[in-house]
Design an enzyme around this catalytic site. Structure first.
Site, PDB file in Angstrom:
ATOM      1  N   ASP A 206       0.652  -1.305  -0.041  1.00  0.00           N
ATOM      2  CA  ASP A 206       0.028   0.079  -0.093  1.00  0.00           C
ATOM      3  C   ASP A 206       0.901   1.209  -0.120  1.00  0.00           C
ATOM      4  OD1 ASP A 206       0.937  -0.563   2.652  1.00  0.00           O
ATOM      5  OD2 ASP A 206      -0.897  -0.033   3.576  1.00  0.00           O
ATOM      6  N   ASP A 209       2.520   7.370  -1.092  1.00  0.00           N
ATOM      7  CA  ASP A 209       3.514   8.730  -1.358  1.00  0.00           C
ATOM      8  C   ASP A 209       4.853   8.306  -2.096  1.00  0.00           C
ATOM      9  OD1 ASP A 209       5.691   7.893   0.598  1.00  0.00           O
ATOM     10  OD2 ASP A 209       4.000   7.971   1.964  1.00  0.00           O
ATOM     11  N   TYR A 311      14.258   0.704   1.261  1.00  0.00           N
ATOM     12  CA  TYR A 311      15.094   1.348   2.288  1.00  0.00           C
ATOM     13  C   TYR A 311      16.467   0.958   2.410  1.00  0.00           C
ATOM     14  CZ  TYR A 311      11.090   3.834   4.190  1.00  0.00           C
ATOM     15  OH  TYR A 311       9.984   4.793   4.516  1.00  0.00           O
TER      16      TYR A 311
END
Length: 652
Positions: A206, A209, A311
């Protein structure tokens, strides 16, 4: 003969009627007796035989009898039961159905019957169920509960998650999507060629941004594109009602329960690379010194994320380790520019606002059976900081924009310190010669200055101690500062797939852009958001405690040593967090006490003394091992490894 004497009975009744009657709340203990708490300063003993007709938390009236300068409460009438709907475990006594409430200080199973189509024989010892109290012994001579739902069988590997969700009345599955969804047609700018990208964990679906950034003569142009679920979910629709009821996506170790149907949350609205998506886009100037430049600009747009990054891989790349690299020069430039911007923002916020301390997040690694195979301490690396700084700037910009344009919205607020605690706080800070005291503590600039000073102290003792004086973060529908972030206004809008408050703020932003009337959110919504946020955190803590107890049980026999940081000190002992994995544990004061030179705990000071010497204090790190784990209460008992521990903070 005297037992049946009506005159004696009458005399007893008259004597009883002459005694005072008090109203209060029953507080059970682990030793079968209890107390009637009338107020903070008044309580009365309840004997074990009388406690058999009472439950922890009952509100009752009781006759107060005094004997040998001691008072006892004799229950008279039930005003409100301390138990209504609850989660419990099935017990069998002579094959008769009973339920033991899964609550602190409940040790006795209660007689039960199955309802709602459940069969008594289908419920086995140890099964998890939902139940309701229908008879109370003080009023109905005996306790009786109705089992209304089977949550999980005793051997169900999913029991921890199902039980925690049921305990907190959280949904256990994604909402269902019925029918086709049509995107609302609005005029949108075509930003599909803008090199937006996302940085998330590898398992994230999900993605709400995306970021694009370019260097300018003054600094950077930061663009934040946020998914626009309002393009599919119209205010007041059935789907909107579901989202308004849930308010948040529930994130638990190993799984999540989305606020929206997965077809929306993970697919139609998620900013997957190479897919055109409706979005709300912010353009924000960040100056070279890290400050925010000109006023924010919002626009409706269609975007197409051009890359999805992880990340860890981005952090490795920017730190010069690992083999991974972006597959285009455009993305190389994007990542380096975002990194430079984030460092500038961090530098500016350290000097003018507040920057989060670098404390790790703890991630549970689970196998297919839901068992914990490892717990990883994950520190915030550069890629996390890059996204964090972009989102903080975006949410500050939204708060400022809504405050100026409408004067209302859903604002995350924090007022700093509790006003009722300012006097003792000032006394404490004065004893440490703090540079900020008095009226300055009630101002955002003063709070930020104090936080920066605390971060520079050699130990975290004072920082931990003054947290007791801080107010809780809240939600406001009118512009309000967030002291904890050092922000004048803070309104989140960057996670509308996951948070209903962000969806509401997006609708307000769109109303401004489309020049449509905007309706202020209700106070009721603000209260529900604040309360639901607390419930979500309690659920996360509960499932973590459950998994910690399962995983760390092997450490009892191995004698593994951990580093524990002291979180709290009270008369009973010391509560610590294990830095290796984040688990909470407790050292009973009795287990480390020395009869010749006893320890004295001082909760107000957050210290434990041996004579005049400070042995333990808040924020101190000590070496411990696990001595016992109670799987039923999901609690961990610790033992001190080092016999003598020195502190680096002298007594004030």
């Amino acid at each position: 003969m005297l037992q049946n004497n009506p005159l004696l009975a009458q005399l007893k009744q008259q004597l009883r009627e002459s005694l005072p009657v008090k109203e209060g709340v029953v507080r059970a203990t682990a030793k079968n007796f209890g107390f009637l708490e009338v107020s903070d300063k008044e309580s009365h003993f309840i004997s074990p035989p009388l406690m058999k007709k009472l439950l922890h938390g009952d509100r009752i009236t009781a006759v107060i009898r005094e004997t040998d300068d001691k008072t006892q409460a004799e229950p008279e009438a039930l005003l409100e039961s301390g138990l209504s709907h609850f989660v419990g475990r099935v017990k069998r006594f002579k094959n008769r159905l009973q339920v033991l409430p899964d609550l602190p200080l409940f040790k006795e199973a209660l007689k039960a019957k199955a309802v709602n189509g459940l069969e008594d024989k289908a419920l086995s010892e140890g099964d998890w169920v939902k139940a309701s109290l229908v008879q109370h012994a003080l009023k109905d001579e005996q306790f009786l509960v109705e089992v209304t739902e089977l949550i999980a069988k005793a051997d169900d590997a999913n029991a921890p998650w199902l039980v925690v969700l049921a305990r907190h009345n959280l949904p256990k599955a994604a909402p269902e999507l019925s029918g086709e969804l049509a995107q609302l047609e609005l005029e949108r700018a075509d930003l599909s060629a803008t090199p937006f990208f996302t940085i998330d964990s590898s398992s994230t679906q999900d993605m709400d941004d995306a970021i694009a950034i370019s260097e300018t003569a003054e600094g950077w142009l930061l663009q934040v594109a946020v998914a626009d679920p309002d393009a599919y979910i119209h205010a007041g629709s059935a789907l909107d009602s579901i989202a308004a009821e849930r308010l948040f996506t529930t994130y638990l170790p190993g799984r999540n329960v989305p606020m929206l149907p997965r077809q929306l949350a993970d697919e139609l609205c998620s900013l997957h690379p190479g897919q055109l998506r409706p979005a709300l886009v912010l353009r924000l100037q960040i100056l070279k010194d890290g400050s925010i430049g000109s006023a924010p600009e919002f626009q409706l747009a269609t975007i197409c994320s051009q890359a999805r990054f992880d990340y860890q891989l981005v952090s490795d790349y920017l730190s010069g380790s690992g083999d991974w690299q972006p597959d285009s020069e455009v993305m190389v430039s994007q990542l380096h520019s975002l990194c430079a911007m984030a460092k500038a923002r961090q530098h500016w916020r350290k000097a003018h606002a507040i920057v989060f301390q670098d404390k790790p997040d703890y991630r549970f690694a689970l196998n297919e059976q839901g068992q914990v195979i490892a717990i990883h301490a994950e520190h915030r690396r550069i890629a996390n900081v890059m996204v964090e700084e972009a989102m903080i700037a975006a949410n500050q910009a939204c708060g400022r924009y809504l405050a100026e344009q409408l004067g209302f919205g859903v604002f995350n607020s924090h007022s700093g310190f509790e006003s009722s605690k300012l006097n003792p706080l000032n006394e404490l800070l004065a004893s440490f010669a703090a540079p900020v005291q008095g009226e300055a503590l009630t101002q955002l600039s003063g709070f930020c200055q104090l936080r920066r000073w605390l971060d520079q102290l050699p130990t975290p003792y004072l920082d931990n101690r003054i947290r007791r004086y801080q107010a809780y973060a809240g939600v406001s529908i009118t512009p309000a500062p967030h002291f904890g972030l050092g922000a004048e206004h803070y309104a989140t809008w960057t996670s509308p797939i996951r948070k209903y408050s962000d969806l509401v703020n997006q609708r307000l932003l769109k109303a401004i852009l489309l020049q449509r009337p905007a309706e202020a959110p209700s106070e009721e919504l603000a209260k529900r958001l604040a309360e639901q946020r607390k419930i979500q955190r309690r659920a996360e803590r509960d499932i973590a405690d459950w998994l910690y107890c399962q995983f760390l049980s092997s450490a009892i026999d191995s004698g593994q040593t951990f580093t524990g940081e002291i979180q709290d000190i009270n008369r009973a002992g010391i509560r610590l967090r294990l830095l290796e994995n984040g688990a909470q544990g407790f050292i009973a004061l009795a287990s480390i006490n020395d009869e010749q030179n006893p320890l004295t705990a001082n909760w107000e000071e957050g210290r434990c003394y041996q004579g005049d010497t400070v042995r333990f204090e808040l924020g101190q790190q000590v070496q411990v091992k696990i001595s016992d784990i109670n799987q039923e209460t999901q609690s961990i008992s610790l033992a001190l490894v080092q016999a003598t521990v020195e502190t680096t903070t002298s007594a004030d």
